[in-house]
Design a protein around this motif. Structure first.
Motif, PDB file in Angstrom:
ATOM      1  N   ASN A  83     -43.929 -32.696  -2.752  1.00 37.78           N
ATOM      2  CA  ASN A  83     -44.360 -32.500  -1.372  1.00 37.78           C
ATOM      3  C   ASN A  83     -43.457 -31.611  -0.532  1.00 37.78           C
ATOM      4  OD1 ASN A  83     -46.832 -34.259  -0.996  1.00 37.78           O
ATOM      5  ND2 ASN A  83     -45.429 -35.739  -1.891  1.00 37.78           N
ATOM      6  N   ILE A  84     -42.336 -31.160  -1.107  1.00 41.56           N
ATOM      7  CA  ILE A  84     -41.471 -30.231  -0.386  1.00 41.56           C
ATOM      8  C   ILE A  84     -40.925 -29.191  -1.362  1.00 41.56           C
ATOM      9  CG2 ILE A  84     -40.739 -32.046   1.238  1.00 41.56           C
ATOM     10  CD1 ILE A  84     -37.955 -31.916  -0.173  1.00 41.56           C
ATOM     11  N   THR A  85     -40.388 -28.117  -0.819  1.00 38.91           N
ATOM     12  CA  THR A  85     -39.631 -27.140  -1.611  1.00 38.91           C
ATOM     13  C   THR A  85     -38.235 -27.033  -0.990  1.00 38.91           C
ATOM     14  OG1 THR A  85     -40.387 -25.258  -0.269  1.00 38.91           O
ATOM     15  CG2 THR A  85     -41.677 -25.825  -2.242  1.00 38.91           C
ATOM     16  N   ILE A  86     -37.246 -26.781  -1.846  1.00 42.02           N
ATOM     17  CA  ILE A  86     -35.862 -26.618  -1.399  1.00 42.02           C
ATOM     18  C   ILE A  86     -35.315 -25.336  -2.005  1.00 42.02           C
ATOM     19  CG2 ILE A  86     -33.529 -27.580  -1.371  1.00 42.02           C
ATOM     20  CD1 ILE A  86     -34.735 -30.346  -1.775  1.00 42.02           C
ATOM     21  N   GLU A  87     -34.697 -24.510  -1.182  1.00 37.03           N
ATOM     22  CA  GLU A  87     -34.012 -23.306  -1.664  1.00 37.03           C
ATOM     23  C   GLU A  87     -32.583 -23.327  -1.124  1.00 37.03           C
ATOM     24  OE1 GLU A  87     -35.930 -19.517  -1.257  1.00 37.03           O
ATOM     25  OE2 GLU A  87     -37.926 -20.440  -1.213  1.00 37.03           O
ATOM     26  N   TYR A  88     -31.654 -23.069  -2.024  1.00 36.44           N
ATOM     27  CA  TYR A  88     -30.256 -23.013  -1.604  1.00 36.44           C
ATOM     28  C   TYR A  88     -29.570 -21.865  -2.344  1.00 36.44           C
ATOM     29  CZ  TYR A  88     -25.355 -23.955  -0.995  1.00 36.44           C
ATOM     30  OH  TYR A  88     -24.032 -23.806  -0.697  1.00 36.44           O
ATOM     31  N   LYS A  89     -28.773 -21.073  -1.633  1.00 36.95           N
ATOM     32  CA  LYS A  89     -28.071 -19.946  -2.236  1.00 36.95           C
ATOM     33  C   LYS A  89     -26.632 -19.921  -1.742  1.00 36.95           C
ATOM     34  CE  LYS A  89     -32.217 -17.035  -2.545  1.00 36.95           C
ATOM     35  NZ  LYS A  89     -32.822 -15.739  -2.165  1.00 36.95           N
ATOM     36  N   GLY A  90     -25.730 -19.448  -2.632  1.00 36.86           N
ATOM     37  CA  GLY A  90     -24.349 -19.222  -2.234  1.00 36.86           C
ATOM     38  C   GLY A  90     -23.445 -20.412  -2.425  1.00 36.86           C
ATOM     39  N   VAL A  91     -22.393 -20.476  -1.597  1.00 37.02           N
ATOM     40  CA  VAL A  91     -21.343 -21.483  -1.744  1.00 37.02           C
ATOM     41  C   VAL A  91     -21.443 -22.560  -0.674  1.00 37.02           C
ATOM     42  CG1 VAL A  91     -18.847 -21.867  -1.806  1.00 37.02           C
ATOM     43  CG2 VAL A  91     -19.817 -19.781  -2.785  1.00 37.02           C
ATOM     44  N   ASN A  92     -21.503 -22.156   0.579  1.00 41.92           N
ATOM     45  CA  ASN A  92     -21.482 -23.134   1.669  1.00 41.92           C
ATOM     46  C   ASN A  92     -22.549 -22.842   2.727  1.00 41.92           C
ATOM     47  OD1 ASN A  92     -19.293 -24.960   1.015  1.00 41.92           O
ATOM     48  ND2 ASN A  92     -17.953 -23.198   1.245  1.00 41.92           N
ATOM     49  N   GLY A  93     -23.672 -22.311   2.295  1.00 43.01           N
ATOM     50  CA  GLY A  93     -24.732 -22.010   3.256  1.00 43.01           C
ATOM     51  C   GLY A  93     -25.610 -23.215   3.527  1.00 43.01           C
ATOM     52  N   ASN A  94     -26.690 -22.978   4.258  1.00 44.47           N
ATOM     53  CA  ASN A  94     -27.653 -24.030   4.562  1.00 44.47           C
ATOM     54  C   ASN A  94     -28.856 -23.924   3.626  1.00 44.47           C
ATOM     55  OD1 ASN A  94     -26.606 -25.571   6.794  1.00 44.47           O
ATOM     56  ND2 ASN A  94     -26.819 -23.724   8.043  1.00 44.47           N
ATOM     57  N   ALA A  95     -29.431 -25.053   3.331  1.00 46.87           N
ATOM     58  CA  ALA A  95     -30.630 -25.089   2.497  1.00 46.87           C
ATOM     59  C   ALA A  95     -31.858 -24.807   3.351  1.00 46.87           C
ATOM     60  CB  ALA A  95     -30.761 -26.454   1.830  1.00 46.87           C
ATOM     61  N   LYS A  96     -32.868 -24.236   2.714  1.00 47.02           N
ATOM     62  CA  LYS A  96     -34.166 -24.053   3.352  1.00 47.02           C
ATOM     63  C   LYS A  96     -35.126 -25.076   2.748  1.00 47.02           C
ATOM     64  CE  LYS A  96     -37.958 -20.767   3.963  1.00 47.02           C
ATOM     65  NZ  LYS A  96     -38.484 -19.406   3.618  1.00 47.02           N
ATOM     66  N   ILE A  97     -35.642 -25.971   3.577  1.00 51.49           N
ATOM     67  CA  ILE A  97     -36.528 -27.032   3.114  1.00 51.49           C
ATOM     68  C   ILE A  97     -37.859 -26.899   3.838  1.00 51.49           C
ATOM     69  CG2 ILE A  97     -36.866 -29.520   2.884  1.00 51.49           C
ATOM     70  CD1 ILE A  97     -33.835 -29.852   2.954  1.00 51.49           C
ATOM     71  N   VAL A  98     -38.946 -26.865   3.065  1.00 48.79           N
ATOM     72  CA  VAL A  98     -40.278 -26.678   3.648  1.00 48.79           C
ATOM     73  C   VAL A  98     -41.210 -27.772   3.152  1.00 48.79           C
ATOM     74  CG1 VAL A  98     -42.263 -25.124   3.841  1.00 48.79           C
ATOM     75  CG2 VAL A  98     -39.940 -24.178   3.756  1.00 48.79           C
ATOM     76  N   ARG A  99     -41.907 -28.403   4.075  1.00 49.28           N
ATOM     77  CA  ARG A  99     -42.937 -29.372   3.695  1.00 49.28           C
ATOM     78  C   ARG A  99     -44.184 -28.626   3.224  1.00 49.28           C
ATOM     79  NH1 ARG A  99     -41.239 -31.052   8.778  1.00 49.28           N
ATOM     80  NH2 ARG A  99     -40.095 -33.041   8.882  1.00 49.28           N
ATOM     81  N   LYS A 100     -44.836 -29.131   2.199  1.00 44.87           N
ATOM     82  CA  LYS A 100     -46.081 -28.538   1.739  1.00 44.87           C
ATOM     83  C   LYS A 100     -47.224 -28.930   2.677  1.00 44.87           C
ATOM     84  CE  LYS A 100     -44.735 -28.154  -3.100  1.00 44.87           C
ATOM     85  NZ  LYS A 100     -45.091 -28.389  -4.509  1.00 44.87           N
ATOM     86  N   LYS A 101     -48.320 -28.193   2.602  1.00 46.42           N
ATOM     87  CA  LYS A 101     -49.429 -28.407   3.540  1.00 46.42           C
ATOM     88  C   LYS A 101     -49.986 -29.821   3.468  1.00 46.42           C
ATOM     89  CE  LYS A 101     -50.961 -23.588   3.774  1.00 46.42           C
ATOM     90  NZ  LYS A 101     -52.091 -22.630   3.514  1.00 46.42           N
ATOM     91  N   SER A 102     -49.988 -30.391   2.288  1.00 40.76           N
ATOM     92  CA  SER A 102     -50.561 -31.723   2.104  1.00 40.76           C
ATOM     93  C   SER A 102     -49.530 -32.836   2.292  1.00 40.76           C
ATOM     94  CB  SER A 102     -51.179 -31.825   0.708  1.00 40.76           C
ATOM     95  OG  SER A 102     -50.188 -31.548  -0.287  1.00 40.76           O
ATOM     96  N   PHE A 103     -48.397 -32.505   2.898  1.00 39.12           N
ATOM     97  CA  PHE A 103     -47.274 -33.449   2.984  1.00 39.12           C
ATOM     98  C   PHE A 103     -47.673 -34.775   3.618  1.00 39.12           C
ATOM     99  CE2 PHE A 103     -43.777 -35.345   5.369  1.00 39.12           C
ATOM    100  CZ  PHE A 103     -42.797 -35.458   4.405  1.00 39.12           C
ATOM    101  N   ASP A 104     -48.313 -34.737   4.784  1.00 39.62           N
ATOM    102  CA  ASP A 104     -48.588 -35.961   5.535  1.00 39.62           C
ATOM    103  C   ASP A 104     -49.449 -36.948   4.763  1.00 39.62           C
ATOM    104  OD1 ASP A 104     -47.069 -35.337   7.749  1.00 39.62           O
ATOM    105  OD2 ASP A 104     -48.680 -34.224   8.724  1.00 39.62           O
ATOM    106  N   GLU A 105     -50.438 -36.468   4.058  1.00 45.86           N
ATOM    107  CA  GLU A 105     -51.329 -37.380   3.343  1.00 45.86           C
ATOM    108  C   GLU A 105     -50.838 -37.739   1.954  1.00 45.86           C
ATOM    109  OE1 GLU A 105     -54.810 -34.632   1.555  1.00 45.86           O
ATOM    110  OE2 GLU A 105     -54.547 -34.464   3.740  1.00 45.86           O
ATOM    111  N   ASN A 106     -49.951 -36.912   1.370  1.00 43.98           N
ATOM    112  CA  ASN A 106     -49.517 -37.147  -0.011  1.00 43.98           C
ATOM    113  C   ASN A 106     -48.120 -37.732  -0.162  1.00 43.98           C
ATOM    114  OD1 ASN A 106     -51.930 -36.209  -1.024  1.00 43.98           O
ATOM    115  ND2 ASN A 106     -51.189 -34.123  -1.369  1.00 43.98           N
ATOM    116  N   ARG A 107     -47.376 -37.832   0.914  1.00 42.88           N
ATOM    117  CA  ARG A 107     -46.010 -38.338   0.762  1.00 42.88           C
ATOM    118  C   ARG A 107     -46.029 -39.812   0.340  1.00 42.88           C
ATOM    119  NH1 ARG A 107     -43.323 -38.609   6.757  1.00 42.88           N
ATOM    120  NH2 ARG A 107     -45.153 -39.223   7.978  1.00 42.88           N
ATOM    121  N   TYR A 108     -44.984 -40.209  -0.352  1.00 43.94           N
ATOM    122  CA  TYR A 108     -44.949 -41.543  -0.940  1.00 43.94           C
ATOM    123  C   TYR A 108     -43.505 -42.007  -1.105  1.00 43.94           C
ATOM    124  CZ  TYR A 108     -43.727 -39.038  -5.235  1.00 43.94           C
ATOM    125  OH  TYR A 108     -43.099 -38.241  -6.168  1.00 43.94           O
TER     126      TYR A 108
END
Length: 374
Positions: A83-108
């Motif tokens: 239900n989400i995607t996570i992208e992280y690059k480098g040494v001490n940066g911030n992660a990019k986290i995105v909820r998928k479109k169906s997140f609200d109804e499919n989360r568990y």
């Protein structure tokens, strides 16, 4: 560590030499699954909390004991979850986290557990729950905490039969870990063999975690009320565990080959139980150096294929048979590159990279015999 896309299947086997990156990959995967669970279950904006102040990588390092040597400017982590995607690059940066479109109804909700190679410590060190010190909650502290929860149901009235030779059962006797032989003889786990100290927490926790699927999750009344208000009929997906996630280092540790077989079959049996009960995909990921573990998985894989072809077999118990497509294996070479070891023609997991010693033994014996009997 480098790879193409790695599909997450219910049973994943990772092999490779020491320090190739097996456990590092599994720790990163476990952490991403845990972050996804936290975001799916929480009534707060957890995405925002883990995309600022380097919190994602800081907690990954602290919890799984990874220092800066594990990260470089070229580090790239991409996780595509349920239900989400996570992208992280480098040494001490911030992660990019995105909820998928169906997140609200499919989360568990899901139940996760990381069972480390150091699991013997709960038996080898008396009162480890009181003596282990950590400035922050790390994987060992969490394992000790989860062990205390997992062992609670297995009392003298309800002992748990362990998957090892010798007919041992586990019993929580007023908080003390006790092993019981078939003749009734009791031995505190502190005095047990290293093999029994290794198999005891792994087998008990795997059974306990997978049996939580379908059960109520421990949430506060406030959390339950907030979930019920916001979920529009889907609240049960967060109020009850819908799957189990197990991450296990070296299940063969200190075990006789026969016990290794029994342990693998027990883990698969627990996994199948969770898969049948839950609405979402459960999974077990193991790292191993054992050709016996690989061989047992291949037997289970062959049994699955026989049954999928509509043929009868009485070699393997049906409660240990998973769909063949749910089993995958990877070899991680010394450069950290993943190689799929599933032979698509047979299919079987190739153990050639794991058992190179056998070839050396055969060749060496042959040469020495030529000299001896020339």
């Amino acid at each position: 560590m480098d790879s193409t896309k790695i599909e997450l299947t219910p049973l994943m086997v990772l092999i490779g030499r020491q320090s190739a990156g097996k456990s590092t990959f599994m720790k990163a995967l476990c952490f991403c699954r845990w972050i996804e669970k936290k975001i799916m279950v929480s009534t707060d904006d957890m995405v925002n909390q883990y995309t600022h102040y380097n919190r994602f990588v800081k907690e990954l390092k602290q919890f799984h004991r990874l220092n800066d040597e594990y990260f470089t400017e070229n580090t790239e982590l991409m996780y595509d979850g349920d239900n989400i995607t996570i992208e992280y690059k480098g040494v001490n940066g911030n992660a990019k986290i995105v909820r998928k479109k169906s997140f609200d109804e499919n989360r568990y909700n899901t139940k996760l557990s990381y069972i480390p190679a150091e699991r013997n410590l709960i038996s080898a060190i008396q009162n480890v729950d009181k003596t282990y010190k950590a400035t922050e909650r790390d994987v060992l502290f969490n394992f000790i905490y989860e062990w205390d929860e997992s062992k609670s149901p297995y009392t003298s009235e309800h002992p748990f039969r362990l998957a090892a030779t010798g007919g041992f059962s586990y019993m929580n006797k007023s908080g003390l870990d006790v092993l019981v032989r078939e003749n009734g003889t009791e031995t505190p786990a502190f005095y047990a063999s290293s093999g029994m100290q290794s198999v005891m927490p792994m087998d008990v926790m795997a059974n306990y975690i997978t049996e939580r699927v379908g059960q109520n999750a421990p949430l506060s009344m406030h959390e339950r009320n907030e979930i019920n208000k916001a979920d529009n009929g889907h609240s049960y997906r967060r109020l009850e565990y819908q799957s189990a996630q197990l991450f296990i280092e070296e299940p063969e540790q200190n075990l006789y080959p026969e016990s290794q077989k029994l342990v693998v079959m027990s883990l698969v049996r627990s996994l199948k139980k969770a898969m049948v009960t839950g609405l979402e995909q459960s999974m077990t990921v193991v790292t191993t150096h054992s050709p016996y573990v690989m061989s047992v998985v291949n037997v289970l894989l062959s049994a699955a294929i026989v049954e999928e072809k509509g043929l009868e077999q009485n070699v393997v118990s049906k409660d240990c048979i998973l769909p063949s497509k749910s089993i995958t294996g990877y070899y991680i070479n010394d450069g950290g590159v993943f190689q799929n070891i599933m032979d698509s023609e047979i299919p079987m997991l190739s153990g050639n990279d794991l058992d190179g010693v056998s070839e050396w033994v055969d060749e060496s014996i042959s040469k020495l015999n030529e000299i001896l009997f020339a």
